[in-house]
Every structure is written in C-alpha cells, then in structure tokens.
Design an enzyme around this catalytic site. Structure first.
Site, mmCIF file in Angstrom:
data_model
loop_
_atom_site.group_PDB
_atom_site.id
_atom_site.type_symbol
_atom_site.label_atom_id
_atom_site.label_comp_id
_atom_site.label_asym_id
_atom_site.label_seq_id
_atom_site.Cartn_x
_atom_site.Cartn_y
_atom_site.Cartn_z
ATOM 1 N N LEU A 1 -59.289 15.210 62.259
ATOM 2 C CA LEU A 1 -58.155 15.424 61.357
ATOM 3 C C LEU A 1 -58.057 14.331 60.306
ATOM 4 O O LEU A 1 -58.213 13.150 60.597
ATOM 5 C CB LEU A 1 -56.858 15.480 62.172
ATOM 6 C CG LEU A 1 -56.806 16.564 63.258
ATOM 7 C CD1 LEU A 1 -55.458 16.535 63.966
ATOM 8 C CD2 LEU A 1 -57.088 17.958 62.698
ATOM 9 N N HIS B 1 -55.331 17.848 56.763
ATOM 10 C CA HIS B 1 -54.819 18.589 57.924
ATOM 11 C C HIS B 1 -53.352 18.239 58.185
ATOM 12 O O HIS B 1 -52.536 19.096 58.519
ATOM 13 C CB HIS B 1 -55.610 18.233 59.188
ATOM 14 C CG HIS B 1 -57.044 18.656 59.172
ATOM 15 N ND1 HIS B 1 -58.070 17.745 59.107
ATOM 16 C CD2 HIS B 1 -57.614 19.876 59.214
ATOM 17 C CE1 HIS B 1 -59.232 18.393 59.133
ATOM 18 N NE2 HIS B 1 -58.980 19.685 59.189
ATOM 19 N N GLY C 1 -55.744 25.611 54.577
ATOM 20 C CA GLY C 1 -55.938 24.834 53.353
ATOM 21 C C GLY C 1 -56.669 25.667 52.307
ATOM 22 O O GLY C 1 -57.631 26.369 52.621
ATOM 23 N N LYS D 1 -58.532 24.451 50.185
ATOM 24 C CA LYS D 1 -59.842 23.822 49.997
ATOM 25 C C LYS D 1 -60.945 24.815 50.386
ATOM 26 O O LYS D 1 -61.962 24.940 49.722
ATOM 27 C CB LYS D 1 -59.891 22.541 50.836
ATOM 28 C CG LYS D 1 -61.224 22.150 51.378
ATOM 29 C CD LYS D 1 -61.975 21.226 50.486
ATOM 30 C CE LYS D 1 -63.237 20.697 51.086
ATOM 31 N NZ LYS D 1 -63.803 21.389 52.197
ATOM 32 N N ARG E 1 -66.178 16.609 56.553
ATOM 33 C CA ARG E 1 -67.609 16.361 56.305
ATOM 34 C C ARG E 1 -67.835 15.222 55.309
ATOM 35 O O ARG E 1 -68.962 14.754 55.175
ATOM 36 C CB ARG E 1 -68.302 17.635 55.838
ATOM 37 C CG ARG E 1 -68.463 18.666 56.958
ATOM 38 C CD ARG E 1 -69.378 19.809 56.544
ATOM 39 N NE ARG E 1 -69.757 20.653 57.667
ATOM 40 C CZ ARG E 1 -69.194 21.831 57.963
ATOM 41 N NH1 ARG E 1 -68.215 22.296 57.219
ATOM 42 N NH2 ARG E 1 -69.605 22.530 59.009
#
Ligand code: PAF
Length: 296
Positions: free
Chosen positions: A51, A55, A165, A167, A205
């Site tokens: 997280l 998040h 999200g 994203k 990542r």
C-alpha cells in the site's frame, strides 16, 4: 500490535485503532451479512497490498461514502502471466496493516490463494467491451483474471460500493461494465490518480525503478500532457501521439501503447470534437512497466 489467531483477529495499533482481520471467504461473508442486516453501507477497497498513499486515498474515500470500510489484500495469481512478476510482486502485510490502522478501517480481508482458488477451481469470468485493446494487446490474460477475482471479492465482501483508482483506468471501466452486466449490485466509484510532486503516478511497481529510471519516469506524464495539450489546441491526433512516442523512446522508454480513446467506452475515437477523450499509455523503463492516463 497483536493478532488474536489466524482466521479472525483484531489488530491493535497505537491509540486503540483496531479492525477485524479476516482470512476466509465464509468468515468474510458472515461479517458482511451482519453489517448488511444492520443496514450499514459497506465500501470495499480491493488491493494487492504494497500500500502507498494512492491506496490510502482510496480508503479515505471509502470512509467518506461508506459506513463500514473493508480493504482486501490479495495478490491475485490469475491476473499474472507465467513470465510476469507474480513471484516478485511486493508483499508486506504487516506494514500494510500498520498503514491502515489509523484510517478507520473496519475489516481487512486477506485470504490465501488456496482460499480464493481451492483445488478444482475452474471458472474464469470473460469480459469484453472496454477490456478490448490497450492492456489486452500486451497482457491478454489480465482482465479475465481481474474480473474473476473481483467477482469473487464482491461475493465474499458483499459491498454496496467498491472504490478503484483511476490510475488503472481501463481496469476501472472493465469492473464498472462487469458489475453492471452481471447485476452484481456494486456501485463502482473511481478516484483520480495521486501523483508524486514530479508528476509520476503512484504505483506499487514504482519500487522496481532504479535511481536513474526514477528520474526519467515522470517524462511519461510530461509527454502525455504535452500531447493532450497539442490535441486540445487542434493538432492532428496521429501527429501529436507520434511526437510524444518518439520523445519517450529517445528518453529510454519502450512504449507498449500511447492511445487516445473514448473516455467512457475506450473505443477508438470517431469524432474527437464530440466525444469525451482519454489518453492512455503503457511503457517500460528497464524492467518496470509504467501505466498512466489523463483526461484530454
Ligand atoms: O488494481 C489492483 O490492485 C488489482 O488489479 C485488483 C483490482 C485488486 C484485483 O486484483
């Protein structure tokens, strides 16, 4: 911090923050059903752990729109191809739980792979529509795995609303389509991408990036912004995208895709002047694959 057993434990962290730690589907369903009987609105934040602030922002949003906040932590093997980073994907449950403790989370659902996919498991949810193209061209297994685990998470957690999200914009639209098409009764709530001060979208990542790659990584967002502005200013779409792709390649990226799509359906754009537009990209820096998207 203390756990009371593996199946359902209460985690206690500073200032008496506590939440239920649930490891089994049956335990999760029992908890969700008891909240449902009490007429409480359940908001779920599905995660794969590791997280970060992005998040935590989703959790805050869940707190705002739900009366019971549930976070799931599960690194889903079904959405990784054999050559991908399932084995090395960061797993740091203790640190994740500490981050969640002050946020008013009511329960964390963290099942094992065997619990989610017991021996004999043979079902896979197939999705179409917004899953076509983009990520699917490069990770054909991905959305089937996401759709399967999200369906399982929804049946275990029985949420009224799930927070995703933006994203992962294509994933957000795929899950929204999935919930509507299968009548899962879960409202899908999107939250804008959280970024580092230099513009890099937060992602678990990003931890893979080497120091020099981390310095280059915000170029992805910068070139996308440049292309979006050029398109808004009336430049030909193909030319704007090609220019950005060349600049990214020069900076050391290997671009999987950089594409302008209809923001609602992700279909190719028929009439840019009349459609809501989204620019989406995926690109490698070394062994790290970054994805990002912006409204145009
Ligand atoms: O976005 C993620 O972290 C995952 O794809 C999700 C939605 C938790 C499903 O495994």
């Amino acid at each position: 911090m203390r756990f009371k057993g593996a199946l359902s434990a209460t985690l206690k962290v500073k200032r008496m923050a506590s939440f239920e730690m649930i490891r089994t589907v049956a335990g999760m369903q029992a908890q969700a059903e008891s909240w449902q009987r009490g007429g409480l609105r359940i908001a779920l934040v599905p995660t794969m752990g590791a997280l970060h602030a992005g998040h935590l922002r989703l959790v805050e949003e869940a707190r705002r729109i739900g009366e019971k906040v549930l976070v799931s932590i599960f690194v889903n093997p079904a959405q990784f191809a054999p050559h991908e980073d399932f084995a090395s994907y960061p797993r740091q449950e203790a640190a994740d739980l500490e981050k969640l403790a002050p946020l008013g989370v009511d329960a964390v659902f963290a099942p094992s792979a065997e619990e989610m996919y017991p021996v004999g498991f043979a079902t896979r949810v197939a999705v179409g529509g917004p899953s076509e193209g983009l990520e699917t061209d490069f990770r054909p297994h991905f959305f089937g795995g996401v759709a399967t685990v999200v369906t399982k998470l929804f049946t275990a957690c029985r949420p009224h609303v799930a927070v995703f999200g933006e994203k992962d914009y294509q994933q957000f639209l795929v899950v929204r389509r999935l919930s509507a098409d299968l009548g899962l009764g879960v409202a899908i709530h999107g939250v804008p991408t959280l970024r580092e001060p230099d513009g890099l979208a937060l992602s678990s990542r990003n931890a893979y990036l080497l120091a020099n790659e981390r310095r280059t990584a915000p170029r992805l967002q910068a070139e996308m912004r440049g292309a979006a502005e050029a398109i808004r200013a009336g430049k030909a779409i193909d030319g704007a995208l090609a220019g950005a792709a060349v600049a990214l390649a020069d900076a050391g990226f290997r671009v999987d895709y950089l594409a302008l799509r209809n923001a609602e359906t992700l279909a190719p754009v028929a009439d840019a002047a009349k459609e809501p537009l989204r620019l989406l990209a995926a690109a490698w820096l070394g062994r790290t694959r970054l994805i990002d998207n912006i409204a145009v």
